[in-house]
Design a protein around this motif. Structure first.
Motif, mmCIF file in Angstrom:
data_model
loop_
_atom_site.group_PDB
_atom_site.id
_atom_site.type_symbol
_atom_site.label_atom_id
_atom_site.label_comp_id
_atom_site.label_asym_id
_atom_site.label_seq_id
_atom_site.Cartn_x
_atom_site.Cartn_y
_atom_site.Cartn_z
ATOM 1 N N ARG A 153 0.838 -1.209 0.000
ATOM 2 C CA ARG A 153 0.000 0.000 0.000
ATOM 3 C C ARG A 153 0.870 1.255 0.000
ATOM 4 O O ARG A 153 0.618 2.208 -0.747
ATOM 5 C CB ARG A 153 -0.924 0.016 1.221
ATOM 6 C CG ARG A 153 -1.955 -1.093 1.256
ATOM 7 C CD ARG A 153 -2.971 -0.858 2.358
ATOM 8 N NE ARG A 153 -3.502 -2.107 2.881
ATOM 9 C CZ ARG A 153 -4.499 -2.198 3.754
ATOM 10 N NH1 ARG A 153 -5.080 -1.093 4.203
ATOM 11 N NH2 ARG A 153 -4.917 -3.363 4.193
ATOM 12 N N ILE A 159 1.112 4.128 -2.960
ATOM 13 C CA ILE A 159 0.890 5.557 -2.698
ATOM 14 C C ILE A 159 2.064 6.390 -3.212
ATOM 15 O O ILE A 159 1.883 7.364 -3.955
ATOM 16 C CB ILE A 159 0.686 5.793 -1.193
ATOM 17 C CG1 ILE A 159 -0.640 5.194 -0.725
ATOM 18 C CG2 ILE A 159 0.737 7.290 -0.871
ATOM 19 C CD1 ILE A 159 -0.798 5.155 0.781
ATOM 20 N N VAL A 196 -6.591 8.630 -1.518
ATOM 21 C CA VAL A 196 -6.133 7.311 -1.065
ATOM 22 C C VAL A 196 -7.109 6.746 -0.036
ATOM 23 O O VAL A 196 -7.459 7.421 0.939
ATOM 24 C CB VAL A 196 -4.731 7.400 -0.437
ATOM 25 C CG1 VAL A 196 -4.346 6.072 0.212
ATOM 26 C CG2 VAL A 196 -3.695 7.775 -1.491
ATOM 27 N N ALA A 212 0.621 8.844 3.475
ATOM 28 C CA ALA A 212 0.019 9.508 2.327
ATOM 29 C C ALA A 212 0.356 10.991 2.316
ATOM 30 O O ALA A 212 0.700 11.563 1.272
ATOM 31 C CB ALA A 212 -1.499 9.306 2.346
ATOM 32 N N VAL A 241 -0.089 13.077 -1.205
ATOM 33 C CA VAL A 241 -1.502 12.819 -1.475
ATOM 34 C C VAL A 241 -2.328 14.049 -1.120
ATOM 35 O O VAL A 241 -1.995 14.798 -0.194
ATOM 36 C CB VAL A 241 -1.964 11.582 -0.660
ATOM 37 C CG1 VAL A 241 -3.485 11.479 -0.605
ATOM 38 C CG2 VAL A 241 -1.362 10.308 -1.257
#
Length: 327
Positions: free
Chosen positions: A75, A79, A94, A111, A116
């Motif tokens: 994960r 990202i 996300v 993130a 993000v």
């Protein structure tokens, strides 16, 4: 590998990267190889494919992205690499949903460090919370998260609906950007829109792409449409046609979206048939690998793959008829 290329529809698109969280925001699949590791070159091809189709943002690690099935290292890699490839051209969202609040917060921190723009939170999905518990959970996260966030209503998988009072309470959460609704219930969706009208800029996005045009007509802000992984310009076309008030064109393109759904999402007896169909179609186009995340790691069998290839060719033969939303 059979490579089937889709035509460029040359549809009118909005300028990306505005951060408005309106438009088509595909729930990106997570390309994986046979070992369950990230297909890095495939990820780059996929991102460029959807950005070239004019999408307005990306949503990773959601349902279509198999987020709950992925290990935390994968994960985090997804990202970081996605943000690096996108390079700020469109907002990146996300999914951080987890059964453990601490893990959601850790992923949100990563993130934020990766660049993000916002995170997406569904209710915890093992012990189903009561509405009062759910509101308290969202209120606590709203204080602890390092990023703005969307709520994610996905009752089929979380076993609980984000109720009207929870939506209303989220309006007072300064960094809550809106709601993504994947219930498929248009009455619920319209009630959410009514509540959202009390807060300017609070976005309501639709999940089921079969309802995209209807949701926009009702006043929604866009779609998190799985098929936009494969045919991004088609979904952007519906959004742009609705923005221009060309409802005849929007209906015409929406009918093609229903064809995508009917032809690609029901192959085989799998709970993950939609994701498998999207991944297989992308593989047939030479974009990325199509393995599923463990424990469902196998790809489609030969007969199933052949059917997807046939349906993909049929869809591509129909797409030129959809071209030319007014430029």
């Amino acid at each position: 590998m059979s490579i089937i290329s889709a035509p460029d529809l040359h549809l009118k698109t909005s300028a990306p990267g505005t951060g408005s969280y309106r438009g088509i925001i595909p729930p990106l699949v997570t390309p994986l190889n046979s070992e369950g590791a990230l297909d890095r070159s495939g990820l780059e091809k996929l991102i460029e494919h959807v950005l070239n189709g004019g999408v307005h943002g990306l949503f990773i690690l959601g349902t279509t992205g198999e987020g709950p099935s992925l290990g935390y290292d994968l994960r985090r890699e997804m990202i970081a690499r996605t943000c690096g490839i996108v390079g700020g051209r469109v907002p990146v969202l996300v999914g951080i949903t987890d059964t453990a609040e601490s893990e959601s917060l850790r992923l949100a921190e990563h993130a934020a460090e990766s660049g993000v723009d916002a995170v997406v939170i569904a209710p915890p999905y093992y012990f189903a919370p009561a509405q009062t518990e759910l509101i308290g959970y969202f209120e606590h996260l709203a204080e602890a998260l390092p990023l703005p966030f969307f709520l994610y209503n996905m009752p089929a998988l979380t076993k609980v609906v984000i109720g009207e009072e929870a939506i209303r309470r989220s309006l007072s959460m300064e960094r809550c950007l809106g709601l993504k609704d994947s219930s498929g219930d248009l009455v619920y969706y319209k009630k959410a829109l009514r509540i959202a009208s009390e807060k300017p800029g609070y976005r309501i996005l639709i999940g089921p792409e079969e309802l995209l045009a209807e949701s926009l007509l009702a006043g929604g802000d866009g779609g998190v449409s799985g098929g936009a992984n494969v045919f991004p310009s088609l979904y952007v076309g519906v959004f742009e046609a609705m923005e221009c008030g060309d409802f005849t064109e929007a209906v015409r393109l929406q009918k093609l979206i229903l064809e995508v759904s009917c032809r690609l999402y029901g192959v085989g007896q799998y709970g993950s048939a939609i994701i498998r169909g999207i991944k297989c179609a992308l593989h047939c186009q030479g974009i990325c690998e199509d393995f599923m995340a463990p424990p469902y790691r196998e790809r489609f069998r030969t007969a199933e793959r052949k059917r997807i290839e046939e349906e993909l060719r049929t869809l591509i033969s129909m797409l030129p008829q959809a071209a030319a939303v007014a430029a």
